[in-house]
Design an enzyme around this catalytic site. Structure first.
Site, mmCIF file in Angstrom:
data_model
loop_
_atom_site.group_PDB
_atom_site.id
_atom_site.type_symbol
_atom_site.label_atom_id
_atom_site.label_comp_id
_atom_site.label_asym_id
_atom_site.label_seq_id
_atom_site.Cartn_x
_atom_site.Cartn_y
_atom_site.Cartn_z
ATOM 1 N N GLU A 95 0.825 -1.218 0.000
ATOM 2 C CA GLU A 95 0.000 0.000 0.000
ATOM 3 C C GLU A 95 0.855 1.262 0.000
ATOM 4 O O GLU A 95 0.429 2.299 -0.495
ATOM 5 C CB GLU A 95 -0.951 0.003 1.204
ATOM 6 C CG GLU A 95 -2.082 -1.007 1.055
ATOM 7 C CD GLU A 95 -3.193 -0.837 2.074
ATOM 8 O OE1 GLU A 95 -3.017 -0.087 3.051
ATOM 9 O OE2 GLU A 95 -4.249 -1.477 1.902
ATOM 10 N N HIS A 108 10.931 -25.640 0.906
ATOM 11 C CA HIS A 108 10.426 -26.846 0.246
ATOM 12 C C HIS A 108 9.287 -26.499 -0.711
ATOM 13 O O HIS A 108 8.523 -27.370 -1.098
ATOM 14 C CB HIS A 108 9.969 -27.856 1.302
ATOM 15 C CG HIS A 108 11.091 -28.253 2.220
ATOM 16 N ND1 HIS A 108 11.785 -29.425 2.082
ATOM 17 C CD2 HIS A 108 11.664 -27.590 3.261
ATOM 18 C CE1 HIS A 108 12.731 -29.485 3.014
ATOM 19 N NE2 HIS A 108 12.680 -28.378 3.739
ATOM 20 N N LYS A 166 -13.802 -0.321 -4.396
ATOM 21 C CA LYS A 166 -14.850 0.052 -3.433
ATOM 22 C C LYS A 166 -16.007 0.765 -4.143
ATOM 23 O O LYS A 166 -17.164 0.606 -3.784
ATOM 24 C CB LYS A 166 -14.281 0.958 -2.336
ATOM 25 C CG LYS A 166 -13.414 0.202 -1.334
ATOM 26 C CD LYS A 166 -12.985 1.096 -0.195
ATOM 27 C CE LYS A 166 -11.941 0.405 0.661
ATOM 28 N NZ LYS A 166 -11.277 1.299 1.595
HETATM 29 O O1 PA5 Z 1 -4.046 0.745 5.284
HETATM 30 C C1 PA5 Z 1 -5.229 0.987 5.158
HETATM 31 O O2 PA5 Z 1 -5.659 2.136 5.308
HETATM 32 C C2 PA5 Z 1 -6.258 -0.089 4.853
HETATM 33 O O3 PA5 Z 1 -5.717 -1.324 4.595
HETATM 34 C C3 PA5 Z 1 -7.189 -0.204 6.032
HETATM 35 O O4 PA5 Z 1 -6.453 -0.517 7.175
HETATM 36 C C4 PA5 Z 1 -8.282 -1.235 5.817
HETATM 37 O O5 PA5 Z 1 -8.942 -1.013 4.621
HETATM 38 C C5 PA5 Z 1 -9.277 -1.190 6.960
HETATM 39 O O6 PA5 Z 1 -9.831 0.075 7.054
HETATM 40 P P1 PA5 Z 1 -10.634 0.546 8.322
HETATM 41 O O7 PA5 Z 1 -9.723 0.524 9.500
HETATM 42 O O8 PA5 Z 1 -11.098 1.916 7.982
HETATM 43 O O9 PA5 Z 1 -11.770 -0.426 8.501
#
Ligand code: PA5
Length: 478
Positions: free
Chosen positions: A320, A349, A463
């Site tokens: 990310e 393995h 999304k």
């Molecule tokens: O790094 C991020 O922002 C995402 O991976 C979120 O952690 C994930 O989508 C979960 O989001 P939230 O904490 O708003 O439910």
């Protein structure tokens, strides 16, 4: 070359930097870039500002994860007081969350509680509750299985839940993530219908009023205990916030030591000199490896199965933070190395064939533990067999490190690149230092690649499709 730090943390780049790999003069030629990177890091540390970072709605957003190293003493005291009381009170905790609201918690649980925690008695767990995770997937069978497990634990028939106390912790910064919220709703309804007594805590963005998250509003309406993921802390940088510390404290993890280890790492990574700053060196080597030598894959391979979720946490952090289409100037760069979860010795393995003979596009990042909490000697049960006799008296820990070293040397013998992160011990202090090292490393790499390591616009695309799709499914059923 190795950089060693206070307490025994070592970043060993013998097989990544040097003749025939990334050479010193290449690092030296980046001095000015490193100076600028350190200036940007200082801006983040001191001002909470990364120029060019915007929130989802396009407004400048602070970057405040270094602030987690000096937690507010009152908030920390409250966290400890509440979790200490809850440890006694609850038999079982279910933590709901996904991505940054799950991976760090699961990692700390696996590292410090191990695979048999929920099978132990409360006394064996040091008075702590069992801990399950959910919300990290929409799989109905997974959730059904957990409902059945909780029903079994609570006991059957009319006595259901009489003496059994369950705590549901819902972690979501945005407070509306479908995976987390849908599974929470399903489980809450199903367990209450069974007469199981449960309480709910919520960990979400602390905003109030119009800006409050939906989860925050429900918590206020219901009077549930609330903790927070503060402003400026992205999910993947949140493990040292209340998002990660609450479930850690409930399972007896020393949260002060986690933060102390992270703070030590922060102090050790404050120089623009790559010889003195291991996180800068890591970020720089991985960036140069990708840009100059086409090493676009990082196989993150700790040794020991309980460290597998460390790889999974790192995958989110790296993917990310670094997978970005555009640079800060808006040019299309399609930057981003691909992280791969591996674990030694298991994947020797399975994956090692590809690391040893596949495309030369990988760096294998090992993580090894110098001293295990427990070690076991291999006995010689069948003395007539020479192969087995040669292992006699070697410990499993020694064999594990031997296997890692053999892997490293075999890769190097064919000019394949790797690096090793050595933890002196698997305790909170050293784990805290490792997590912070990895966070700083990806930020340095993001700065060097001139991208924004703190946003994640790529996860919005699906999304936008999923929301209306769920709506369509609902309408088609009416
Ligand atoms: O790094 C991020 O922002 C995402 O991976 C979120 O952690 C994930 O989508 C979960 O989001 P939230 O904490 O708003 O439910």
């Amino acid at each position: 070359m190795k950089i060693g730090l206070e307490g025994g943390f070592i970043f060993d780049v013998t097989y990544l930097a040097g003749a025939g790999k990334i050479e010193e003069h290449q690092l030296e030629s980046c001095r000015d870039l490193f100076l600028k990177a350190e200036e940007k890091m200082t801006m983040i540390r001191k001002e909470g500002v990364y120029e060019g970072h915007f929130s989802k709605d396009g407004t400048p957003e602070p970057v405040l994860f270094p602030g987690l190293l000096q937690p507010n003493p009152e908030k920390m005291a409250r966290l400890k007081e509440i979790t200490e009381e809850a440890k006694r009170q609850y038999d079982t905790v279910i933590s709901f969350g996904i991505g940054g609201s799950y991976l760090g918690n699961k990692m700390l649980f696996d590292l410090f509680c191990g695979p048999y925690w929920n099978q132990m008695s409360k006394e064996e767990r040091g008075g702590c509750p069992k801990l399950y995770f959910n919300g990290d997937n929409l799989d109905p069978e997974h959730t059904s299985g957990l409902i059945e497990q909780i029903k079994r634990e609570a006991g059957s028939g009319k006595s259901h839940g009489k003496n059994y106390r369950l705590l549901l912790i819902v972690i979501s910064k945005s407070g509306g993530t479908v995976d987390t919220m849908a599974t929470f709703f399903v489980m809450k309804e199903a367990l209450e219908a069974e007469g199981i007594m449960l309480d709910v805590w919520v960990i979400t963005d602390p905003a109030e009023g119009d800006k409050a998250t939906t989860l925050g509003r429900i918590a206020a309406q219901e009077g549930w205990i609330r903790f927070e993921i503060p402003e400026g802390i992205g999910g993947r940088f949140s493990v040292l916030s209340e998002s990660g510390l609450v479930t850690a404290a409930l399972t007896g993890v020393d949260v002060d030591q986690l933060l102390a280890g992270a703070a030590m790492m922060d102090r050790a990574c404050g120089s623009a000199n790559w010889r003195e700053n291991p996180a800068l060196l890591n970020g720089a080597l991985k960036w140069l490896g990708a840009e100059k030598y086409g090493k676009w894959i990082e196989v993150f391979m700790p040794y020991g199965p309980d460290l597998k979720s460390l790889s999974e946490w790192y995958v989110q952090l790296m993917a990310e933070s670094l997978g970005k289409k555009k640079d800060l100037a808006g040019n299309e760069v399609d930057y981003g190395r691909t992280p791969v979860v591996a674990v030694g010795t298991t994947d020797m393995h399975a994956q090692t064939q590809a690391h040893q003979e596949g495309r030369r596009d990988k760096i294998v990042q090992f993580v090894s533990v110098k001293k295990w909490r427990q070690d076991l000697k291999i006995p010689n049960l069948y003395r007539d067999y020479k192969t087995f006799a040669s292992w006699n008296g070697v410990t499993l820990g020694e064999a594990l490190e031997g296997a890692r070293k053999s892997n490293e040397e075999a890769l190097a013998s064919d000019g394949r690149w790797s690096a090793n992160l050595v933890l002196a011990e698997l305790n909170e202090y050293h784990v805290g230092s490792l997590l912070y090292f990895l966070m700083l490393s990806v930020v340095y790499e993001g700065i060097l690649a001139n991208i924004d390591p703190f946003d994640q616009p790529g996860v919005e695309a699906y999304k936008k499709i999923l929301g209306p799709m769920l709506e369509e499914i609902r309408e088609s059923k009416t």
